[in-house]
Write a protein that holds these residues in place. Structure first.
Motif, mmCIF file in Angstrom:
data_model
loop_
_atom_site.group_PDB
_atom_site.id
_atom_site.type_symbol
_atom_site.label_atom_id
_atom_site.label_comp_id
_atom_site.label_asym_id
_atom_site.label_seq_id
_atom_site.Cartn_x
_atom_site.Cartn_y
_atom_site.Cartn_z
ATOM 1 N N TYR A 198 0.808 -1.221 0.000
ATOM 2 C CA TYR A 198 0.000 0.000 0.000
ATOM 3 C C TYR A 198 0.845 1.276 0.000
ATOM 4 C CZ TYR A 198 -3.247 3.583 1.632
ATOM 5 O OH TYR A 198 -3.982 4.742 1.760
ATOM 6 N N GLN A 199 1.680 1.447 0.995
ATOM 7 C CA GLN A 199 2.424 2.697 1.130
ATOM 8 C C GLN A 199 3.426 2.877 -0.002
ATOM 9 O OE1 GLN A 199 1.580 5.072 3.284
ATOM 10 N NE2 GLN A 199 3.075 6.403 2.281
ATOM 11 N N GLN A 200 4.115 1.789 -0.353
ATOM 12 C CA GLN A 200 5.116 1.868 -1.425
ATOM 13 C C GLN A 200 4.463 2.243 -2.757
ATOM 14 O OE1 GLN A 200 4.715 -0.557 0.873
ATOM 15 N NE2 GLN A 200 6.554 -1.858 1.020
ATOM 16 N N THR A 201 3.277 1.693 -3.005
ATOM 17 C CA THR A 201 2.586 2.008 -4.256
ATOM 18 C C THR A 201 2.104 3.450 -4.269
ATOM 19 O OG1 THR A 201 1.949 -0.282 -4.708
ATOM 20 C CG2 THR A 201 0.560 1.435 -5.673
ATOM 21 N N LYS A 202 1.585 3.940 -3.146
ATOM 22 C CA LYS A 202 1.188 5.355 -3.070
ATOM 23 C C LYS A 202 2.378 6.256 -3.417
ATOM 24 C CE LYS A 202 -1.264 7.000 0.340
ATOM 25 N NZ LYS A 202 -2.471 7.598 -0.284
ATOM 26 N N GLU A 203 3.536 5.925 -2.863
ATOM 27 C CA GLU A 203 4.734 6.723 -3.122
ATOM 28 C C GLU A 203 5.177 6.597 -4.579
ATOM 29 O OE1 GLU A 203 7.491 5.335 -0.191
ATOM 30 O OE2 GLU A 203 6.350 6.197 1.487
ATOM 31 N N ALA A 204 5.053 5.390 -5.136
ATOM 32 C CA ALA A 204 5.450 5.177 -6.539
ATOM 33 C C ALA A 204 4.556 5.964 -7.493
ATOM 34 C CB ALA A 204 5.397 3.694 -6.875
ATOM 35 N N SER A 233 -1.306 -2.788 -2.870
ATOM 36 C CA SER A 233 -1.040 -2.007 -4.089
ATOM 37 C C SER A 233 -2.333 -1.657 -4.809
ATOM 38 C CB SER A 233 -0.110 -2.782 -5.027
ATOM 39 O OG SER A 233 1.187 -2.864 -4.496
ATOM 40 N N TRP A 234 -3.228 -2.623 -4.882
ATOM 41 C CA TRP A 234 -4.501 -2.372 -5.568
ATOM 42 C C TRP A 234 -5.324 -1.324 -4.827
ATOM 43 C CZ3 TRP A 234 -6.115 -2.794 -10.241
ATOM 44 C CH2 TRP A 234 -7.475 -2.628 -10.525
ATOM 45 N N ARG A 235 -5.354 -1.397 -3.502
ATOM 46 C CA ARG A 235 -6.082 -0.401 -2.709
ATOM 47 C C ARG A 235 -5.519 0.996 -2.970
ATOM 48 N NH1 ARG A 235 -5.778 1.264 2.926
ATOM 49 N NH2 ARG A 235 -4.196 -0.325 3.309
ATOM 50 N N ALA A 236 -4.192 1.087 -3.085
ATOM 51 C CA ALA A 236 -3.567 2.378 -3.382
ATOM 52 C C ALA A 236 -3.983 2.880 -4.761
ATOM 53 C CB ALA A 236 -2.046 2.254 -3.295
ATOM 54 N N GLY A 272 -13.449 -1.676 -6.098
ATOM 55 C CA GLY A 272 -12.621 -1.351 -7.259
ATOM 56 C C GLY A 272 -13.053 -2.107 -8.505
ATOM 57 N N LYS A 273 -12.665 -1.607 -9.666
ATOM 58 C CA LYS A 273 -12.943 -2.280 -10.940
ATOM 59 C C LYS A 273 -11.686 -2.282 -11.795
ATOM 60 C CE LYS A 273 -17.884 -1.684 -11.773
ATOM 61 N NZ LYS A 273 -18.887 -1.118 -12.711
ATOM 62 N N ILE A 274 -11.431 -3.400 -12.443
ATOM 63 C CA ILE A 274 -10.297 -3.493 -13.364
ATOM 64 C C ILE A 274 -10.725 -2.897 -14.702
ATOM 65 C CG2 ILE A 274 -8.622 -5.028 -14.468
ATOM 66 C CD1 ILE A 274 -9.368 -7.139 -12.336
ATOM 67 N N ASP A 275 -9.953 -1.936 -15.182
ATOM 68 C CA ASP A 275 -10.250 -1.319 -16.479
ATOM 69 C C ASP A 275 -9.465 -1.957 -17.614
ATOM 70 O OD1 ASP A 275 -12.004 0.706 -15.384
ATOM 71 O OD2 ASP A 275 -10.207 1.633 -14.560
#
Length: 280
Positions: free
Chosen positions: A87-93, A124-127, A162-165
């Motif tokens: 989560y946090q790493q993906t937000k930062e990325a 990651s998905w939540r982010a 969430g939804k996958i686009d």
């Protein structure tokens, strides 16, 4: 299938539209990226596919700005790298990618691969879902997920809404991935094809050469047409002006059902990495 041209789009689950042909920049050196992307935009491409891992996000965005096109007229994709899962790493990325490109938003952000374990993937998905709600990206998706990863994500989406686009994969006649394609098609998810030219490894294949001669098109154009007729969004890459233009000239011919059957090899031959088979 309705006739397609380079300006045609597919509608995603997010409600936004994605151009049916993209321009890839994987392994394009940063010093060559801006010129190549600018050439592609001038030819008529409106879709650029980058990634943090490619180290050319800045140059892609520079080309978009230099093109004179409105930002809203160019579809820009980047990806969360495998070393930023959670989560946090993906937000930062995500923030880092937008800052590197100097863009207010991405049109699409994908998780590059399903590594790191279930907890990291879900974080990651939540982010990504949060970034979409915050306007940092208009659409979200995954790349290189196997069906078992997709089933896991679908279950998680029931909890967070969430939804996958988009799903992005190595796809070509020697790697058609029917199970993954069927999974996405049932859910109206747009499928993108990276390495649609098989990294030039099949250009002398007899099946391909025969169709190339039949239609008076290059083997690359036949492969890209196959991808279009499968309903995929192909992402060819090149730094050569002539090939960039040739790869866009795929809307004036059509492969017959027999041609498409000829290219149904039934083989499973990746030329890139294949995280879909990861059991983690």
């Amino acid at each position: 299938m309705a006739p397609l041209n380079i300006q045609s789009t597919y509608k995603m689950n997010s409600g936004y539209e994605i151009p049916v042909l993209g321009f890839g920049v994987y392994q394009t050196p940063p010093e060559e990226t801006e010129k190549a992307v600018l050439n592609a935009l001038q030819v008529g491409y409106k879709h650029v596919d980058s990634a943090k891992y490619y180290r050319n996000e800045h140059e892609c965005a520079q080309a978009i700005r230099a093109s004179g096109l409105k930002r809203s007229d160019v579809f820009y994709t980047t990806k969360v790298p495998t070393n930023a899962m959670g989560y946090q790493q993906t937000k930062e990325a995500i923030d880092s990618s937008l800052k590197t490109a100097n863009l207010e938003y991405a049109d699409l952000i994908l998780i590059h691969a399903p590594y790191g374990g279930r907890e990291a993937r879900e974080g990651s998905w939540r982010a990504l879902v949060e970034a979409q709600k915050e306007g940092k990206t208009r659409s979200i998706g995954v790349s290189n997920y196997g069906v078992h990863h997709l089933d896991e994500l679908e279950e998680y989406n029931k909890n967070i809404g969430g939804k996958i686009d988009v799903g992005q994969y190595e796809l070509h006649p020697w790697l058609a991935r029917p199970d993954i394609v069927e999974w996405f098609q049932k859910r109206n998810v747009v499928i993108e094809a990276y390495s649609p030219l098989v990294q030039a490894q099949k250009m002398n294949d007899p099946l391909l050469k025969k169709l190339s001669e039949k239609h008076n098109k290059t083997p690359a154009q036949v492969l890209l047409r196959w991808s279009l007729q499968k309903g995929f969004v192909p992402l060819p890459k090149s730094v050569t002006d002539k090939r960039i233009e040739e790869n866009a000239a795929i809307f004036d011919f059509e492969l017959s059902p027999e041609d498409m059957q000829t290219l149904s090899t039934g083989e499973y031959c990746p030329v890139c990495w294949d995280p879909t088979v990861s059991k983690d």
